[in-house]
Design an enzyme around this catalytic site. Sequence first.
Site, PDB file in Angstrom:
ATOM      1  N   PRO A 166       0.820  -1.217   0.000  1.00 53.51           N
ATOM      2  CA  PRO A 166       0.000   0.000   0.000  1.00 53.51           C
ATOM      3  C   PRO A 166       0.850   1.262   0.000  1.00 53.51           C
ATOM      4  O   PRO A 166       2.072   1.225   0.143  1.00 53.51           O
ATOM      5  CB  PRO A 166      -0.764  -0.130   1.318  1.00 53.51           C
ATOM      6  CG  PRO A 166       0.219  -0.791   2.229  1.00 53.51           C
ATOM      7  CD  PRO A 166       1.002  -1.750   1.367  1.00 53.51           C
ATOM      8  N   LYS A 191       4.587  -5.390  -6.354  1.00 53.27           N
ATOM      9  CA  LYS A 191       3.815  -4.344  -7.024  1.00 53.27           C
ATOM     10  C   LYS A 191       3.603  -3.212  -6.038  1.00 53.27           C
ATOM     11  O   LYS A 191       2.810  -3.336  -5.106  1.00 53.27           O
ATOM     12  CB  LYS A 191       2.476  -4.875  -7.519  1.00 53.27           C
ATOM     13  CG  LYS A 191       1.700  -3.812  -8.322  1.00 53.27           C
ATOM     14  CD  LYS A 191       0.359  -3.557  -7.694  1.00 53.27           C
ATOM     15  CE  LYS A 191      -0.360  -2.432  -8.398  1.00 53.27           C
ATOM     16  NZ  LYS A 191      -0.374  -1.193  -7.614  1.00 53.27           N
ATOM     17  N   ALA A 250       2.305   0.570  -4.706  1.00 54.73           N
ATOM     18  CA  ALA A 250       1.144   1.407  -4.984  1.00 54.73           C
ATOM     19  C   ALA A 250       1.500   2.455  -6.028  1.00 54.73           C
ATOM     20  O   ALA A 250       2.610   2.996  -6.025  1.00 54.73           O
ATOM     21  CB  ALA A 250       0.660   2.079  -3.700  1.00 54.73           C
ATOM     22  N   GLY A 291       9.806  -7.062  -9.909  1.00 54.51           N
ATOM     23  CA  GLY A 291       9.172  -6.265 -10.954  1.00 54.51           C
ATOM     24  C   GLY A 291       7.928  -5.581 -10.459  1.00 54.51           C
ATOM     25  O   GLY A 291       7.009  -6.246  -9.997  1.00 54.51           O
ATOM     26  N   PRO A 292       7.868  -4.249 -10.501  1.00 56.10           N
ATOM     27  CA  PRO A 292       6.633  -3.557 -10.149  1.00 56.10           C
ATOM     28  C   PRO A 292       5.595  -3.833 -11.225  1.00 56.10           C
ATOM     29  O   PRO A 292       5.762  -3.459 -12.370  1.00 56.10           O
ATOM     30  CB  PRO A 292       7.046  -2.082 -10.111  1.00 56.10           C
ATOM     31  CG  PRO A 292       8.251  -1.987 -10.955  1.00 56.10           C
ATOM     32  CD  PRO A 292       8.928  -3.320 -10.903  1.00 56.10           C
ATOM     33  N   GLU A 348      -4.334  -8.246   4.430  1.00 55.83           N
ATOM     34  CA  GLU A 348      -4.375  -7.329   5.577  1.00 55.83           C
ATOM     35  C   GLU A 348      -5.160  -6.119   5.102  1.00 55.83           C
ATOM     36  O   GLU A 348      -4.665  -5.329   4.306  1.00 55.83           O
ATOM     37  CB  GLU A 348      -2.952  -6.978   6.018  1.00 55.83           C
ATOM     38  CG  GLU A 348      -2.881  -6.351   7.392  1.00 55.83           C
ATOM     39  CD  GLU A 348      -2.688  -4.852   7.325  1.00 55.83           C
ATOM     40  OE1 GLU A 348      -3.708  -4.140   7.484  1.00 55.83           O
ATOM     41  OE2 GLU A 348      -1.558  -4.405   7.128  1.00 55.83           O
ATOM     42  N   CYS A 372      -4.319   1.567   8.877  1.00 58.57           N
ATOM     43  CA  CYS A 372      -5.438   0.625   8.864  1.00 58.57           C
ATOM     44  C   CYS A 372      -5.906   0.256  10.260  1.00 58.57           C
ATOM     45  O   CYS A 372      -7.064  -0.097  10.462  1.00 58.57           O
ATOM     46  CB  CYS A 372      -5.054  -0.632   8.087  1.00 58.57           C
ATOM     47  SG  CYS A 372      -3.542  -1.413   8.668  1.00 58.57           S
ATOM     48  N   GLN A 379      -8.238  10.710  -1.988  1.00 57.97           N
ATOM     49  CA  GLN A 379      -8.376  10.454  -0.557  1.00 57.97           C
ATOM     50  C   GLN A 379      -8.766  11.721   0.189  1.00 57.97           C
ATOM     51  O   GLN A 379      -9.585  11.697   1.122  1.00 57.97           O
ATOM     52  CB  GLN A 379      -7.066   9.890  -0.009  1.00 57.97           C
ATOM     53  CG  GLN A 379      -7.121   9.404   1.420  1.00 57.97           C
ATOM     54  CD  GLN A 379      -8.034   8.206   1.610  1.00 57.97           C
ATOM     55  OE1 GLN A 379      -8.362   7.516   0.648  1.00 57.97           O
ATOM     56  NE2 GLN A 379      -8.475   7.984   2.831  1.00 57.97           N
ATOM     57  N   GLU A 429     -14.582   3.178   7.361  1.00 57.30           N
ATOM     58  CA  GLU A 429     -13.175   3.556   7.506  1.00 57.30           C
ATOM     59  C   GLU A 429     -12.938   4.872   6.771  1.00 57.30           C
ATOM     60  O   GLU A 429     -13.193   4.990   5.574  1.00 57.30           O
ATOM     61  CB  GLU A 429     -12.264   2.472   6.935  1.00 57.30           C
ATOM     62  CG  GLU A 429     -10.790   2.739   7.179  1.00 57.30           C
ATOM     63  CD  GLU A 429      -9.906   1.611   6.669  1.00 57.30           C
ATOM     64  OE1 GLU A 429      -8.928   1.268   7.347  1.00 57.30           O
ATOM     65  OE2 GLU A 429     -10.188   1.081   5.573  1.00 57.30           O
TER      66      GLU A 429
END
Length: 463
Positions: free
Chosen positions: A153, A178, A180, A203-204, A246, A280, A327, A377
């Site tokens: 994340p 990967k 974010a 590798g992203p 998660e 989180c 966000q 959330e």
Amino acid sequence: MGLPEPIRNPEVKFTQLFVNNKFVNSASGKTFPTINPCTGDKIVDVQEADKADVDKAVEIAQEAFKLGSPWRRMDASRRGQLLYKLADLMEQNIAYLASLETLDNGKPYQSALVMRYYAGWADKIQGKTIPIDGDYMCYTRHEPVGVCGSIIPWNYPVAMFTWKLAPALAAGNVVIIKPAEQTPLTCHLHCLSYQRGWLPRYGPTAGAALTANKGVDKVAFTGSTEVGVVIMKASAKSNLKRTTLELGGKSPAIFLDDVDVESAAAWAQEACMTNMGQCCVAGTRTFVHAKIYDQFVKKSAELAQKRTVGDPWEPGTINGPQIDEEQFNKILEMIEKGKAEGARVEAGGGRFGDKGYFIQPTVFSAVTDNMSIAQEEIFGPVQQLMKFTDLDEAIERANDTYYGLAGTVWINCYNAVTPQAPFGGFKMSGMGRELGEYGLQQYVEVKNVVIKIKQKKLVSSHM
């Protein structure tokens, strides 16, 4: 030991994909911008991976995991030495790593690493000898799962990178990361460390293609519950790959009437607003005993108004910006919902400044369990103060949610997360555990071995 002085304008050295120990452009050549949340301006364009890049990375990872490959032949103790070396390299570059994260993420200059903990585990992952009935020898082996796709994340890019990479490599897996799309820059910097002596391919890649690829044996994801459900479905549909998740949270914090209100209010606010509320496990639902409720509300409002918001490079800054415009707007919408549903704003309640994605630390009182801000959330610096009169009532209300992060009960503290102790979710907050010995269990398969033992017949010495 504190961090060295930050690098206020860190050079962005890498913007490509990192596949087979090389920096390369994506197959399509497409790029996307990563944005400075303090200003809303573009930092740099980054190569955008798609399915073709994922397939190539998985193919290389599978080759690296084959029996007889250098990685599979490597002694476990040697894997540990390489993890220690990686930890050394990260520490040597700590000022740059932390500064790059501040630039890309907007959080105040800081860092957190767990690499050394798992380096010590590499040669201690072992099975058991089991006494079973009959003339048999029985033992278990803990073997690596295979190719692991890790989707990390944007709220804690460096920390989450190590949480997923370190146990996977300690157990002998190969890993594809990967990052974010909001925070790819620190991930690229880690590649420099691997290029200096690291075997697993990196590798992203695009998350959807990663979870759908049948060559990936396990996916570890940290992010929203909604995306977690999508990933689990895709993992099941592709090859029933092992999946750990998660996910979101709406954690409670309960304060009884015998606490020191000043200290407790400070703990409560930090539990809620750490990392600008982009955590989180943030304790956003603050349950306070009726006898101290008014005093607690007053103190919480005072603390929120004193909370320094602004330039994350400044040592005194507590709250930087939210991660991005999406966000930022979501949080403001939730604040407006709270007002409309009857909660009372005691502090904050709107935007901070006129540039970037800063939000005022916000405290709501008179919050009831059915309000949107008490159910959903928010992932921002928004605290909900809720009144209770009986501990049993508070516990029942605290548990009346479909979330359950982080599988931990903290007493007289909050958010005490260490590399040695497990972290993870119940219910819709996910499955599996990260950190500690429990975190290793997600990256090994248990193989049972049973050997028939030929027993010699005993010959009596008496006639």
